[in-house]
Design an enzyme around this catalytic site. Structure first.
Site, PDB file in Angstrom:
ATOM      1  N   HIS A  33      -3.532   0.932  -5.137  1.00 20.10           N
ATOM      2  CA  HIS A  33      -2.673  -0.084  -4.532  1.00 20.10           C
ATOM      3  C   HIS A  33      -3.093  -0.333  -3.096  1.00 20.10           C
ATOM      4  O   HIS A  33      -3.730   0.502  -2.450  1.00 20.10           O
ATOM      5  CB  HIS A  33      -1.204   0.346  -4.574  1.00 20.10           C
ATOM      6  CG  HIS A  33      -0.892   1.529  -3.703  1.00 20.10           C
ATOM      7  ND1 HIS A  33      -0.667   1.421  -2.350  1.00 20.10           N
ATOM      8  CD2 HIS A  33      -0.781   2.852  -3.999  1.00 20.10           C
ATOM      9  CE1 HIS A  33      -0.420   2.621  -1.844  1.00 20.10           C
ATOM     10  NE2 HIS A  33      -0.489   3.507  -2.826  1.00 20.10           N
ATOM     11  N   CYS A  34      -2.742  -1.495  -2.604  1.00 21.06           N
ATOM     12  CA  CYS A  34      -2.819  -1.765  -1.173  1.00 21.06           C
ATOM     13  C   CYS A  34      -1.422  -2.204  -0.745  1.00 21.06           C
ATOM     14  O   CYS A  34      -0.455  -2.042  -1.497  1.00 21.06           O
ATOM     15  CB  CYS A  34      -3.884  -2.806  -0.842  1.00 21.06           C
ATOM     16  SG  CYS A  34      -3.739  -4.366  -1.731  1.00 21.06           S
ATOM     17  N   TRP A  35      -1.268  -2.727   0.445  1.00 27.66           N
ATOM     18  CA  TRP A  35       0.072  -3.015   0.949  1.00 27.66           C
ATOM     19  C   TRP A  35       0.767  -4.108   0.138  1.00 27.66           C
ATOM     20  O   TRP A  35       1.919  -3.983  -0.254  1.00 27.66           O
ATOM     21  CB  TRP A  35      -0.015  -3.408   2.422  1.00 27.66           C
ATOM     22  CG  TRP A  35       1.311  -3.714   3.056  1.00 27.66           C
ATOM     23  CD1 TRP A  35       1.713  -4.880   3.607  1.00 27.66           C
ATOM     24  CD2 TRP A  35       2.434  -2.822   3.192  1.00 27.66           C
ATOM     25  NE1 TRP A  35       2.996  -4.798   4.084  1.00 27.66           N
ATOM     26  CE2 TRP A  35       3.466  -3.533   3.845  1.00 27.66           C
ATOM     27  CE3 TRP A  35       2.662  -1.500   2.825  1.00 27.66           C
ATOM     28  CZ2 TRP A  35       4.701  -2.968   4.132  1.00 27.66           C
ATOM     29  CZ3 TRP A  35       3.897  -0.932   3.120  1.00 27.66           C
ATOM     30  CH2 TRP A  35       4.895  -1.666   3.767  1.00 27.66           C
TER      31      TRP A  35
END
Length: 283
Positions: A33-35
């Protein structure tokens, strides 16, 4: 190996990512995941998939996940809070209730702290509040919304972590079943719980509440530790904790606190009595 070799020809940094991913993947599975859940996580997921790692991306990214967690704590679960003064064995009673079929979230276990100045003794290092919330959610999402959920009466701060605001508000508005036990019984329980810890750590705990105890009583408690009179230490510290608990209880909504008298701390028997008693509460 061929993929990693190829990546090393293109760029050692990408190969390093794959090597690291293989180390941390559980059963060759990885969540990426990223933000916000955009191109970066999608690109890395493609890379790891290509390298043979079963990769899943987090829809909406970590920001969406955190928002979902916060929303879940605000849901209208039927909560009952088990209250009682320090040393009442509430956690052990709740564990016994869970073994007898009740739903219970062990906040202190998740927090790695028992809440008082002595609460870090024998516990693992605490996580950040954010990680505590994430771990709490993993238990929270397993609950049956149609059944009662039991929680222990806690301050918003449990050691260095804090309960989510959404959940704390719900706890403060929920009915409290307060167990009442003789002070002598609570003292014995505390001595059993804490009497074997290193004396210097016990002294440090007393010093953390020195201002609340008063200088003379704190000094007396420390002297009692040195003399192995742990019953006296418990008696002195309960002077503060009992006052603090009663003050907090007065801040609750009127007619939301229900008492149940117990003679001894016997978790299994106490649990049976409480389970038989709580249907009488106005929930």
């Amino acid at each position: 190996k061929a993929v990693i070799l190829g990546l090393e020809l293109v760029g050692s940094k990408l190969a390093g990512f794959v090597k690291q991913a293989k180390k941390i993947a559980v059963d060759n599975k990885l969540l990426v995941h990223c933000w916000r859940g955009g191109m970066r996580s999608a690109s890395m997921a493609w890379l790891f998939d290509t390298a043979g790692i079963q990769t899943t991306t987090l829809n909406g990214g970590y920001k969406s996940y955190r928002r979902h967690i916060k929303d879940s704590f605000a849901k209208n679960y039927k909560l009952i809070v088990l209250g009682g003064m320090t040393g009442s064995g509430k956690t052990e009673i709740l564990k016994a209730m869970a073994e007898q079929g009740e739903q219970f979230i062990d906040l202190e276990k998740l927090a790695h702290h028992k809440g008082s100045a002595f609460g870090s003794l024998g516990q693992l290092e605490q996580y950040s509040t954010e990680q505590f919330e994430n771990n709490l959610y993993e238990d929270w999402k397993k609950l049956d919304e149609g059944r009662i959920v039991w929680l222990e009466d806690e301050s918003q701060a449990i050691g260095s972590v804090r309960l989510p605001e959404e959940l704390y508000i719900r706890i403060r508005k929920s009915p409290v079943l307060k167990v009442n036990l003789p002070k002598s019984e609570r003292i014995n329980w505390l001595v059993k719980d804490y009497g074997s810890f290193d004396k210097e750590k016990l002294k440090s705990a007393v010093l953390r509440i020195q201002k609340r105890l008063g200088g003379l009583r704190a000094k007396e408690a420390i002297q009692s530790i040195e003399m192995n009179d742990f019953h006296k230490v418990a008696d002195i510290t309960l002077e503060y904790y009992d006052k603090a608990y009663n003050y907090g209880l007065k801040m609750r909504e009127e007619n939301s606190v229900f008492d149940i008298d117990l003679n001894k701390i016997m978790p299994d028997e106490n649990a049976k009595k409480i389970i038989a008693h709580y249907p009488l509460l106005s929930i």
